[in-house]
Design an enzyme around this catalytic site. Structure first.
Site, PDB file in Angstrom:
ATOM      1  N   GLU A  36      41.348 -29.110  42.576  1.00 31.41           N
ATOM      2  CA  GLU A  36      40.015 -29.033  41.989  1.00 31.41           C
ATOM      3  C   GLU A  36      39.972 -27.781  41.135  1.00 31.41           C
ATOM      4  O   GLU A  36      40.341 -26.689  41.581  1.00 31.41           O
ATOM      5  CB  GLU A  36      38.914 -28.975  43.063  1.00 31.41           C
ATOM      6  CG  GLU A  36      37.524 -28.870  42.407  1.00 31.41           C
ATOM      7  CD  GLU A  36      36.346 -28.958  43.391  1.00 31.41           C
ATOM      8  OE1 GLU A  36      36.576 -29.178  44.593  1.00 31.41           O
ATOM      9  OE2 GLU A  36      35.203 -28.802  42.922  1.00 31.41           O
ATOM     10  N   ASN A  91      34.442 -30.214  37.898  1.00 33.40           N
ATOM     11  CA  ASN A  91      33.007 -30.227  38.189  1.00 33.40           C
ATOM     12  C   ASN A  91      32.188 -30.359  36.915  1.00 33.40           C
ATOM     13  O   ASN A  91      32.447 -29.663  35.924  1.00 33.40           O
ATOM     14  CB  ASN A  91      32.602 -28.939  38.900  1.00 33.40           C
ATOM     15  CG  ASN A  91      33.196 -28.859  40.279  1.00 33.40           C
ATOM     16  OD1 ASN A  91      32.741 -29.537  41.192  1.00 33.40           O
ATOM     17  ND2 ASN A  91      34.255 -28.069  40.426  1.00 33.40           N
ATOM     18  N   GLU A 123      33.621 -34.712  39.032  1.00 31.77           N
ATOM     19  CA  GLU A 123      32.720 -34.540  40.174  1.00 31.77           C
ATOM     20  C   GLU A 123      31.307 -34.280  39.684  1.00 31.77           C
ATOM     21  O   GLU A 123      31.070 -33.353  38.913  1.00 31.77           O
ATOM     22  CB  GLU A 123      33.189 -33.372  41.049  1.00 31.77           C
ATOM     23  CG  GLU A 123      34.581 -33.577  41.613  1.00 31.77           C
ATOM     24  CD  GLU A 123      34.932 -32.585  42.714  1.00 31.77           C
ATOM     25  OE1 GLU A 123      34.108 -31.690  43.022  1.00 31.77           O
ATOM     26  OE2 GLU A 123      36.043 -32.703  43.269  1.00 31.77           O
ATOM     27  N   ASP A 153      29.763 -35.444  44.483  1.00 31.11           N
ATOM     28  CA  ASP A 153      30.036 -34.157  45.116  1.00 31.11           C
ATOM     29  C   ASP A 153      28.892 -33.754  46.042  1.00 31.11           C
ATOM     30  O   ASP A 153      27.760 -34.217  45.880  1.00 31.11           O
ATOM     31  CB  ASP A 153      30.208 -33.108  44.005  1.00 31.11           C
ATOM     32  CG  ASP A 153      31.015 -31.898  44.450  1.00 31.11           C
ATOM     33  OD1 ASP A 153      31.427 -31.851  45.625  1.00 31.11           O
ATOM     34  OD2 ASP A 153      31.236 -31.003  43.610  1.00 31.11           O
ATOM     35  N   GLU A 210      35.380 -31.228  52.199  1.00 31.00           N
ATOM     36  CA  GLU A 210      35.635 -29.887  51.675  1.00 31.00           C
ATOM     37  C   GLU A 210      35.321 -28.866  52.759  1.00 31.00           C
ATOM     38  O   GLU A 210      34.611 -29.176  53.707  1.00 31.00           O
ATOM     39  CB  GLU A 210      34.707 -29.528  50.523  1.00 31.00           C
ATOM     40  CG  GLU A 210      34.321 -30.594  49.576  1.00 31.00           C
ATOM     41  CD  GLU A 210      33.372 -30.030  48.534  1.00 31.00           C
ATOM     42  OE1 GLU A 210      33.879 -29.783  47.446  1.00 31.00           O
ATOM     43  OE2 GLU A 210      32.164 -29.844  48.781  1.00 31.00           O
TER      44      GLU A 210
HETATM   45  P1  C2E Z   1      31.955 -27.044  44.819  1.00 30.93           P
HETATM   46  O1  C2E Z   1      32.151 -27.983  43.698  1.00 30.93           O
HETATM   47  O2  C2E Z   1      31.433 -27.609  46.104  1.00 30.93           O
HETATM   48  O3  C2E Z   1      33.332 -26.334  45.028  1.00 30.93           O
HETATM   49  C1  C2E Z   1      33.879 -26.030  46.246  1.00 30.93           C
HETATM   50  C2  C2E Z   1      33.567 -24.634  46.656  1.00 30.93           C
HETATM   51  O4  C2E Z   1      33.925 -24.471  47.993  1.00 30.93           O
HETATM   52  C3  C2E Z   1      34.313 -23.595  45.865  1.00 30.93           C
HETATM   53  O5  C2E Z   1      33.491 -22.454  45.737  1.00 30.93           O
HETATM   54  C4  C2E Z   1      35.442 -23.278  46.798  1.00 30.93           C
HETATM   55  O6  C2E Z   1      36.009 -22.016  46.587  1.00 30.93           O
HETATM   56  C5  C2E Z   1      34.734 -23.339  48.115  1.00 30.93           C
HETATM   57  N1  C2E Z   1      35.635 -23.561  49.202  1.00 30.93           N
HETATM   58  C6  C2E Z   1      36.775 -24.267  49.181  1.00 30.93           C
HETATM   59  N2  C2E Z   1      37.366 -24.310  50.381  1.00 30.93           N
HETATM   60  C7  C2E Z   1      36.564 -23.600  51.199  1.00 30.93           C
HETATM   61  C8  C2E Z   1      36.639 -23.269  52.589  1.00 30.93           C
HETATM   62  O7  C2E Z   1      37.557 -23.661  53.317  1.00 30.93           O
HETATM   63  N3  C2E Z   1      35.628 -22.533  53.093  1.00 30.93           N
HETATM   64  C9  C2E Z   1      34.592 -22.096  52.329  1.00 30.93           C
HETATM   65  N4  C2E Z   1      33.665 -21.339  52.921  1.00 30.93           N
HETATM   66  N5  C2E Z   1      34.496 -22.387  51.026  1.00 30.93           N
HETATM   67  C10 C2E Z   1      35.483 -23.132  50.475  1.00 30.93           C
HETATM   68  P2  C2E Z   1      33.303 -21.736  44.371  1.00 30.93           P
HETATM   69  O8  C2E Z   1      34.582 -21.707  43.619  1.00 30.93           O
HETATM   70  O9  C2E Z   1      32.612 -20.479  44.684  1.00 30.93           O
HETATM   71  O10 C2E Z   1      32.368 -22.700  43.602  1.00 30.93           O
HETATM   72  C11 C2E Z   1      31.054 -22.845  43.997  1.00 30.93           C
HETATM   73  C12 C2E Z   1      30.382 -23.943  43.225  1.00 30.93           C
HETATM   74  O11 C2E Z   1      30.260 -23.603  41.864  1.00 30.93           O
HETATM   75  C13 C2E Z   1      31.176 -25.238  43.221  1.00 30.93           C
HETATM   76  O12 C2E Z   1      30.988 -25.873  44.407  1.00 30.93           O
HETATM   77  C14 C2E Z   1      30.561 -25.933  42.019  1.00 30.93           C
HETATM   78  O13 C2E Z   1      29.328 -26.521  42.402  1.00 30.93           O
HETATM   79  C15 C2E Z   1      30.269 -24.791  41.097  1.00 30.93           C
HETATM   80  N6  C2E Z   1      31.334 -24.737  40.087  1.00 30.93           N
HETATM   81  C16 C2E Z   1      32.530 -24.131  40.184  1.00 30.93           C
HETATM   82  N7  C2E Z   1      33.229 -24.319  39.038  1.00 30.93           N
HETATM   83  C17 C2E Z   1      32.450 -25.064  38.224  1.00 30.93           C
HETATM   84  C18 C2E Z   1      32.607 -25.603  36.903  1.00 30.93           C
HETATM   85  O14 C2E Z   1      33.635 -25.454  36.244  1.00 30.93           O
HETATM   86  N8  C2E Z   1      31.585 -26.343  36.399  1.00 30.93           N
HETATM   87  C19 C2E Z   1      30.452 -26.550  37.100  1.00 30.93           C
HETATM   88  N9  C2E Z   1      29.524 -27.267  36.535  1.00 30.93           N
HETATM   89  N10 C2E Z   1      30.258 -26.073  38.342  1.00 30.93           N
HETATM   90  C20 C2E Z   1      31.259 -25.330  38.905  1.00 30.93           C
HETATM   91 CA    CA Z   2      33.174 -29.854  43.376  1.00 34.34          CA
HETATM   92 CA    CA Z   3      31.348 -29.755  46.780  1.00 36.26          CA
END
Ligand code: C2E
Ligand code: CA
Ligand code: CA
Length: 534
Positions: A36, A91, A123, A153, A210
């Protein structure tokens, strides 16, 4: 907070925004199957701003499409990603699904980077469907037409309407990490995860969990039949340069060696079976088995049972459901209640034999096994009942006839013996000593010949030889040396025993004293000459 779009745009151009990639694995095998892409923003001073904080700012500035384009461009340019052959999940913000230019933008990026669109999983969250679902649907259809796939998602949070699952042609359902993270502690979370995974399966969607941080969560998800997993247990998001290392990491399934009790079940079900398949198999076992089976809930009520149990209990199937054991089999209940309680407390109680009160004298063999949910909590008791009345009767009859037989042997004049295929005595009745005066130990092998009158030896040997070579019945007369120095006349008779292939394997016979017919001379009585060996 409102940003100046020009400032954000400049930050993007300066390379402050970049993608990282997190592994997505197949739960059953631990195999890495995708990544991802997640956005990162490191500002000029090196400060990391979390996506939860900057995504809304980028959206508000109307630059989310630009950001995605930039990140996709960078991702597709990375040879590590292209050559990995892995799927890429991307995403999309809700607003992007309303952007009629999105399909063209994605197709353009992919074409420039030489990345096949069928490797892309887009997603989206349910919020994309709240405003103008018609428009979102048209964009989604166009993306699907290009070969991209769609994932819903963060399912379980926000709006979670089942209509949303119907609205777009989704391929994947992602269970929100908040539920998965608390699966270990909160029963509610487990139930929600189980329900979402079950929903995904019944709709034919690939299910992804996830936030898998603990091996225990991975095991529960596997047990629930979830397909894919993502989380720190399998790897944190990392730059494209680290993709080759991710590919080299050994696969881990976090499956513990099953306990002996589980093993049989796993062998039966096969690890690959989905809950729906397991259910089908359990139903078939239920219907086809000669064993009565049922599941009792914590209140000892029948939740399910098979026909055989209804027969054993002597009540119709439907008369059981929802009723307590005490209501259905009141006479037996006091006898079995302790076992059910032990199983409810988590213990397996196997092979208890109980004779039902009443004139029929039915005997049943019972087993009680705690039925547990994915977290090991006891939900009820699985009961297996075997009617062993017939078996019991046969066993009792056999024991009785054995005792008759033993009695008869004890009272009768005959001393049974057994010769093996080599002509050795291998078995004889304890009465041997009483009748012949020779100890049983001495008689074994060819020891019995020692007590014979020398003139009768050859005849006895010949009888055995003929029996073992041509299968002739033994009927031989000989004299045995008595304690008082006299000779006791004896008659020994036996029949040959063959194995299944017709080979002679021994002789079974009896020895008896010809009472009151003691002899002193050589040869033997005239009427018995004929039964000696020719
Ligand atoms: P998401 O799409 O639900 O992405 C998964 C998030 O869960 C990611 O946080 C990831 O680092 C985190 N995660 C993965 N494995 C674990 C785990 O085992 N434990 C915990 N506590 N967390 C875990 P991240 O990278 O901080 O991203 C947060 C949100 O930001 C994403 O949630 C998504 O909604 C948004 N996001 C990130 N990149 C993009 C992007 O390129 N475009 C858009 N539109 N939204 C993005
Ligand atoms: Ca996602
Ligand atoms: Ca998610």
């Amino acid at each position: 907070m409102h940003d100046d779009p020009a400032k954000l745009l400049r930050a993007m151009k300066e390379g402050e925004f970049f993608p990282v990639f997190q592994p997505i694995v197949e739960l059953r095998t631990g195999q890495l199957i995708g990544l991802e892409m997640l956005a990162r923003w490191r500002d000029a001073r090196g400060g990391e701003i979390p996506p939860e904080a900057f995504i809304p700012r980028v959206e508000a500035a109307g630059l989310i499409g630009r950001m995605t384009e930039l990140l996709l461009g960078e991702a597709f340019a990375a040879t590590e990603l292209r050559e990995s052959g892995l799927q890429l999940a991307v995403n999309l913000s809700p607003v992007q699904l309303h952007d009629a230019g999105l399909p063209e933008m994605i197709a353009g990026c992919a074409a420039r980077g030489g990345f096949a669109l069928n490797r892309l999983m887009l997603e989206v969250t349910e919020s994309a469907l709240l405003e103008n679902p018609g428009r979102a649907k048209a964009v989604a259809q166009e993306l699907k037409g290009l070969g991209c796939r769609l994932a819903l998602d963060d399912f379980g949070t926000g709006y979670s309407s089942l209509r949303h699952l119907e609205a777009l042609p989704f391929d994947q359902l992602k269970v929100d990490r908040s539920f998965v993270l608390s699966m270990g502690e909160a029963r509610e979370s487990r139930k929600i995860v189980a329900a979402v995974v079950g929903l995904g399966q019944s709709l034919g969607l690939v299910t992804v969990a996830e936030g898998v941080e603990q091996p225990a969560a991975a095991r529960m998800l596997l047990w629930l039949g979830c397909d894919l997993a993502q989380g720190w247990l399998y790897g944190r998001p990392a730059p494209a340069a680290e993709i080759p290392q991710m590919l080299k990491r050994p696969r881990q399934t976090f499956v513990l060696p099953p306990s002996p009790a589980e093993e049989g079940l796993l062998l039966n079900m096969g690890l690959e079976a989905l809950p729906a398949q397991r259910l089908g198999q359990i139903q078939a076992i239920y219907d086809g088995t000669p064993v009565g089976l049922c599941l009792l809930d914590r209140n000892m009520r029948y939740v399910s049972l098979n026909r055989r149990l209804a027969e054993i209990n002597g009540a119709p199937l439907l008369a059981h459901l929802g009723k307590t054991v005490a209501e259905v089999i009141p006479r037996l209940f006091p006898l079995i209640e302790p076992y059910i309680r032990r199983a409810l407390a988590g213990e397996s109680v196997l092979g208890v034999e109980v004779r039902k009160p009443g004139p029929e004298g039915q005997t049943v063999l019972l087993s009680y096994h705690p039925a547990r949910d994915e977290a090991g909590e006891v939900l009820g008791v699985s009961v297996a009942v075997m009617d062993v009345t017939e078996h019991k009767r046969t066993q009792e009859a056999l024991e009785e006839s054995m005792s008759h037989f033993r009695h008869l042997l004890k009272l009768g004049p005959h001393v049974p013996w057994v010769l093996d295929g080599e002509g050795q005595v291998v078995e004889a009745s304890p009465k041997w000593e009483e009748v012949t005066g020779q100890s049983l130990a001495e008689a074994m092998g060819t020891g019995w010949l020692k007590m014979l009158h020398p003139d009768d030896l050859e005849r006895a040997r010949e009888a055995v030889r003929l029996a073992l070579s041509v299968g002739e019945a033994i009927d031989v007369y000989f004299r045995v040396h008595a304690r008082d120095g006299s000779w006791m006349p004896m008659r020994s008779r036996g029949a040959v025993r063959f194995d299944a292939a017709g080979k002679i394997i021994g002789v079974y016979g009896v020895l008896e004293e010809i009472s009151g017919q003691k002899e002193d001379g050589a040869g033997g009585r005239a009427d018995l000459q004929s039964c000696g060996a020719q």
